[in-house]
Design a protein around this motif. Structure first.
Motif, PDB file in Angstrom:
ATOM      1  N   GLY A  78      14.437  10.349  85.667  1.00  0.00           N
ATOM      2  CA  GLY A  78      14.030  10.859  84.373  1.00  0.00           C
ATOM      3  C   GLY A  78      14.188  12.373  84.309  1.00  0.00           C
ATOM      4  N   PRO A  79      14.098  12.948  83.098  1.00  0.00           N
ATOM      5  CA  PRO A  79      14.260  14.391  82.920  1.00  0.00           C
ATOM      6  C   PRO A  79      13.021  15.150  83.383  1.00  0.00           C
ATOM      7  CG  PRO A  79      13.733  13.384  80.820  1.00  0.00           C
ATOM      8  CD  PRO A  79      13.879  12.253  81.805  1.00  0.00           C
ATOM      9  N   LYS A  80      12.791  15.145  84.698  1.00  0.00           N
ATOM     10  CA  LYS A  80      11.577  15.728  85.254  1.00  0.00           C
ATOM     11  C   LYS A  80      11.864  17.086  85.894  1.00  0.00           C
ATOM     12  CE  LYS A  80       9.693  11.136  86.363  1.00  0.00           C
ATOM     13  NZ  LYS A  80       9.054  10.991  85.085  1.00  0.00           N
ATOM     14  N   SER A  81      10.896  17.978  85.785  1.00  0.00           N
ATOM     15  CA  SER A  81      11.011  19.266  86.453  1.00  0.00           C
ATOM     16  C   SER A  81      10.859  19.059  87.962  1.00  0.00           C
ATOM     17  CB  SER A  81       9.925  20.220  85.956  1.00  0.00           C
ATOM     18  OG  SER A  81       8.647  19.787  86.411  1.00  0.00           O
ATOM     19  N   SER A  82      11.211  20.081  88.725  1.00  0.00           N
ATOM     20  CA  SER A  82      11.071  19.982  90.183  1.00  0.00           C
ATOM     21  C   SER A  82       9.603  19.824  90.572  1.00  0.00           C
ATOM     22  CB  SER A  82      11.672  21.222  90.852  1.00  0.00           C
ATOM     23  OG  SER A  82      13.074  21.276  90.643  1.00  0.00           O
ATOM     24  N   GLY A  83       8.701  20.453  89.808  1.00  0.00           N
ATOM     25  CA  GLY A  83       7.277  20.293  90.082  1.00  0.00           C
ATOM     26  C   GLY A  83       6.825  18.855  89.901  1.00  0.00           C
ATOM     27  N   GLU A  84       7.304  18.206  88.839  1.00  0.00           N
ATOM     28  CA  GLU A  84       6.954  16.801  88.604  1.00  0.00           C
ATOM     29  C   GLU A  84       7.516  15.905  89.696  1.00  0.00           C
ATOM     30  OE1 GLU A  84       6.680  16.054  83.892  1.00  0.00           O
ATOM     31  OE2 GLU A  84       8.598  16.882  84.538  1.00  0.00           O
ATOM     32  N   LEU A  85       8.746  16.181  90.121  1.00  0.00           N
ATOM     33  CA  LEU A  85       9.365  15.381  91.184  1.00  0.00           C
ATOM     34  C   LEU A  85       8.595  15.543  92.494  1.00  0.00           C
ATOM     35  CD1 LEU A  85      13.132  16.096  90.431  1.00  0.00           C
ATOM     36  CD2 LEU A  85      11.970  13.915  90.145  1.00  0.00           C
ATOM     37  N   LEU A  86       8.183  16.778  92.789  1.00  0.00           N
ATOM     38  CA  LEU A  86       7.432  17.024  94.015  1.00  0.00           C
ATOM     39  C   LEU A  86       6.087  16.307  93.972  1.00  0.00           C
ATOM     40  CD1 LEU A  86       7.179  18.512  96.712  1.00  0.00           C
ATOM     41  CD2 LEU A  86       6.222  20.454  95.464  1.00  0.00           C
ATOM     42  N   LEU A  87       5.423  16.368  92.827  1.00  0.00           N
ATOM     43  CA  LEU A  87       4.112  15.752  92.691  1.00  0.00           C
ATOM     44  C   LEU A  87       4.183  14.232  92.757  1.00  0.00           C
ATOM     45  CD1 LEU A  87       1.084  16.070  92.087  1.00  0.00           C
ATOM     46  CD2 LEU A  87       1.655  16.060  89.657  1.00  0.00           C
ATOM     47  N   SER A  88       5.166  13.641  92.082  1.00  0.00           N
ATOM     48  CA  SER A  88       5.235  12.176  91.982  1.00  0.00           C
ATOM     49  C   SER A  88       6.019  11.519  93.114  1.00  0.00           C
ATOM     50  CB  SER A  88       5.884  11.775  90.647  1.00  0.00           C
ATOM     51  OG  SER A  88       5.065  12.157  89.564  1.00  0.00           O
ATOM     52  N   TYR A  89       7.027  12.222  93.650  1.00  0.00           N
ATOM     53  CA  TYR A  89       7.913  11.575  94.622  1.00  0.00           C
ATOM     54  C   TYR A  89       8.012  12.295  95.954  1.00  0.00           C
ATOM     55  CZ  TYR A  89       9.266   9.404  90.248  1.00  0.00           C
ATOM     56  OH  TYR A  89       9.244   8.760  89.037  1.00  0.00           O
ATOM     57  N   GLY A  90       7.451  13.501  96.042  1.00  0.00           N
ATOM     58  CA  GLY A  90       7.404  14.169  97.332  1.00  0.00           C
ATOM     59  C   GLY A  90       8.641  14.957  97.705  1.00  0.00           C
ATOM     60  N   PHE A  91       9.505  15.294  96.765  1.00  0.00           N
ATOM     61  CA  PHE A  91      10.683  16.093  97.082  1.00  0.00           C
ATOM     62  C   PHE A  91      11.054  16.973  95.897  1.00  0.00           C
ATOM     63  CE2 PHE A  91      12.582  12.605  94.775  1.00  0.00           C
ATOM     64  CZ  PHE A  91      13.621  13.192  94.073  1.00  0.00           C
ATOM     65  N   CYS A  92      11.860  17.986  96.178  1.00  0.00           N
ATOM     66  CA  CYS A  92      12.398  18.877  95.147  1.00  0.00           C
ATOM     67  C   CYS A  92      13.914  18.921  95.284  1.00  0.00           C
ATOM     68  CB  CYS A  92      11.881  20.299  95.307  1.00  0.00           C
ATOM     69  SG  CYS A  92      10.215  20.570  94.734  1.00  0.00           S
ATOM     70  N   PRO A  93      14.652  18.964  94.166  1.00  0.00           N
ATOM     71  CA  PRO A  93      16.090  19.244  94.251  1.00  0.00           C
ATOM     72  C   PRO A  93      16.286  20.661  94.795  1.00  0.00           C
ATOM     73  CG  PRO A  93      15.509  18.365  92.088  1.00  0.00           C
ATOM     74  CD  PRO A  93      14.229  18.714  92.778  1.00  0.00           C
ATOM     75  N   PRO A  94      17.466  20.967  95.330  1.00  0.00           N
ATOM     76  CA  PRO A  94      17.723  22.332  95.798  1.00  0.00           C
ATOM     77  C   PRO A  94      17.508  23.342  94.680  1.00  0.00           C
ATOM     78  CG  PRO A  94      19.448  20.840  96.546  1.00  0.00           C
ATOM     79  CD  PRO A  94      18.601  20.062  95.585  1.00  0.00           C
ATOM     80  N   PRO A  95      17.130  24.576  95.025  1.00  0.00           N
ATOM     81  CA  PRO A  95      16.883  25.601  94.000  1.00  0.00           C
ATOM     82  C   PRO A  95      18.046  25.764  93.032  1.00  0.00           C
ATOM     83  CG  PRO A  95      16.202  26.391  96.150  1.00  0.00           C
ATOM     84  CD  PRO A  95      16.910  25.077  96.393  1.00  0.00           C
ATOM     85  N   ALA A  96      17.727  25.963  91.772  1.00  0.00           N
ATOM     86  CA  ALA A  96      18.696  26.240  90.690  1.00  0.00           C
ATOM     87  C   ALA A  96      19.655  25.083  90.426  1.00  0.00           C
ATOM     88  CB  ALA A  96      19.483  27.512  90.985  1.00  0.00           C
ATOM     89  N   THR A  97      19.278  23.849  90.823  1.00  0.00           N
ATOM     90  CA  THR A  97      20.158  22.709  90.551  1.00  0.00           C
ATOM     91  C   THR A  97      19.549  21.727  89.550  1.00  0.00           C
ATOM     92  OG1 THR A  97      19.259  21.387  92.377  1.00  0.00           O
ATOM     93  CG2 THR A  97      21.129  22.843  92.886  1.00  0.00           C
ATOM     94  N   ASN A  98      18.293  21.953  89.170  1.00  0.00           N
ATOM     95  CA  ASN A  98      17.629  21.004  88.272  1.00  0.00           C
ATOM     96  C   ASN A  98      17.610  21.553  86.855  1.00  0.00           C
ATOM     97  OD1 ASN A  98      16.087  19.124  86.977  1.00  0.00           O
ATOM     98  ND2 ASN A  98      14.300  19.295  88.322  1.00  0.00           N
ATOM     99  N   PRO A  99      18.405  20.978  85.944  1.00  0.00           N
ATOM    100  CA  PRO A  99      18.455  21.492  84.570  1.00  0.00           C
ATOM    101  C   PRO A  99      17.180  21.214  83.783  1.00  0.00           C
ATOM    102  CG  PRO A  99      19.717  19.462  84.727  1.00  0.00           C
ATOM    103  CD  PRO A  99      19.316  19.831  86.133  1.00  0.00           C
ATOM    104  N   HIS A 100      16.276  20.425  84.344  1.00  0.00           N
ATOM    105  CA  HIS A 100      15.057  20.066  83.627  1.00  0.00           C
ATOM    106  C   HIS A 100      13.877  20.971  83.981  1.00  0.00           C
ATOM    107  CE1 HIS A 100      17.327  16.635  82.350  1.00  0.00           C
ATOM    108  NE2 HIS A 100      17.473  16.231  83.577  1.00  0.00           N
ATOM    109  N   ASN A 101      14.084  21.941  84.869  1.00  0.00           N
ATOM    110  CA  ASN A 101      13.018  22.900  85.141  1.00  0.00           C
ATOM    111  C   ASN A 101      12.769  23.729  83.890  1.00  0.00           C
ATOM    112  OD1 ASN A 101      12.361  22.254  87.746  1.00  0.00           O
ATOM    113  ND2 ASN A 101      13.784  23.690  88.677  1.00  0.00           N
ATOM    114  N   ALA A 102      11.521  23.951  83.568  1.00  0.00           N
ATOM    115  CA  ALA A 102      11.211  24.715  82.363  1.00  0.00           C
ATOM    116  C   ALA A 102       9.821  25.319  82.465  1.00  0.00           C
ATOM    117  CB  ALA A 102      11.294  23.830  81.123  1.00  0.00           C
TER     118      ALA A 102
END
Length: 257
Positions: free
Chosen positions: A109-133
């Motif tokens: 889903g269009p989730k920010s890195s914070g949401e991914l970290l909170l819900s799934y335990g990982f973050c995409p590499p820096p500056a690669t997630n277009p959904h960060n806001a």
């Protein structure tokens, strides 16, 4: 969101604990099988493994093997698991062609890195997630003597007297600068306010008002707010990058949204 999850877990344990204690007292349940720690584990499993199936009225399910699919922040919209009524199974609609041996990706889903970290335990590499806001709160200042009139005019043009807009690494919504220009404007004559709203929202023009470049003022205000938020942030960019790089190494620990 993290606080919401904690509150939900607390409420669930408050409801469940008396039932557990009663069952243990009756000998129906071995002591120590269901604890607050095991409930937290169950919450973690649900948050990181549950799959929502739009094709089945939003049913939420734990699907074997589904959590093997890794997330791709660049995946096209719709690249997710869903129920297929024709085959009677859960399927993934891929957004690209794959060759044998290639890893297949899904979108959580269009989730920010914070949401991914909170819900799934990982973050995409820096500056690669277009959904960060960063979600910027905008609105008419209640101390503005023209506040009521501005609110009425915003409603007239299909806008709200307060709104939240996402600032992303690749830009911001087109409504942001016109909206800020209008709410910050200080017309010397009340009748100019309606004319200003028509120019900005009706004709798409941001004028110079009484010698003040409203577009420039809006951009300065945007810069000021962003700077203030960055200064209030508790860690440095370097520390965040290091943390994101460490979390990114474990990407894939989780399952579809």
């Amino acid at each position: 969101k993290a606080e919401d999850i904690i509150r939900a877990a607390d409420a669930s344990w408050l409801e469940l604990e008396p039932v557990v204690r009663q069952a243990e007292g009756l000998g129906s349940l071995p002591r120590g099988v269901i604890t607050r720690a095991s409930l937290n584990w169950a919450f973690g499993i649900l948050l990181s493994r549950l799959v929502r199936l739009p094709g089945r009225s939003g049913t939420q399910a734990l699907i074997p093997w589904a959590d093997f699919l890794n997330h791709d922040a660049q995946a096209a919209e719709g690249t997710h698991l869903d129920w297929d009524a024709e085959s009677g199974s859960v399927v993934l609609v891929a957004d690209r062609d794959y060759t044998p041996g290639q890893q297949v990706y899904a979108s959580y889903g269009p989730k920010s890195s914070g949401e991914l970290l909170l819900s799934y335990g990982f973050c995409p590499p820096p500056a690669t997630n277009p959904h960060n806001a960063y979600h910027l709160q905008l609105g008419v200042d209640t101390a503005d003597p023209l506040a009521d009139l501005k609110k009425q005019l915003l409603v007239k043009y299909g806008l709200s007297s307060s709104m939240e807009v996402p600032l992303r690494i690749d830009g911001y919504p087109s409504v942001l600068v016109p909206y800020l220009a209008f709410v910050l404007a200080k017309p010397q004559v009340v009748s100019e306010t309606a004319e200003l709203a028509e120019l900005i929202f009706g004709s798409g023009q941001i004028p110079v008002l009484d010698g003040v470049d409203l577009e420039l003022e809006a951009l300065r205000e945007l810069s000021r707010r962003c700077t203030a938020q960055l200064k209030a942030y508790r860690t440095s960019m370097e520390a965040d990058r290091a943390a994101a790089a460490g979390a990114g190494a474990g990407a894939g620990a989780g399952a579809g949204a």
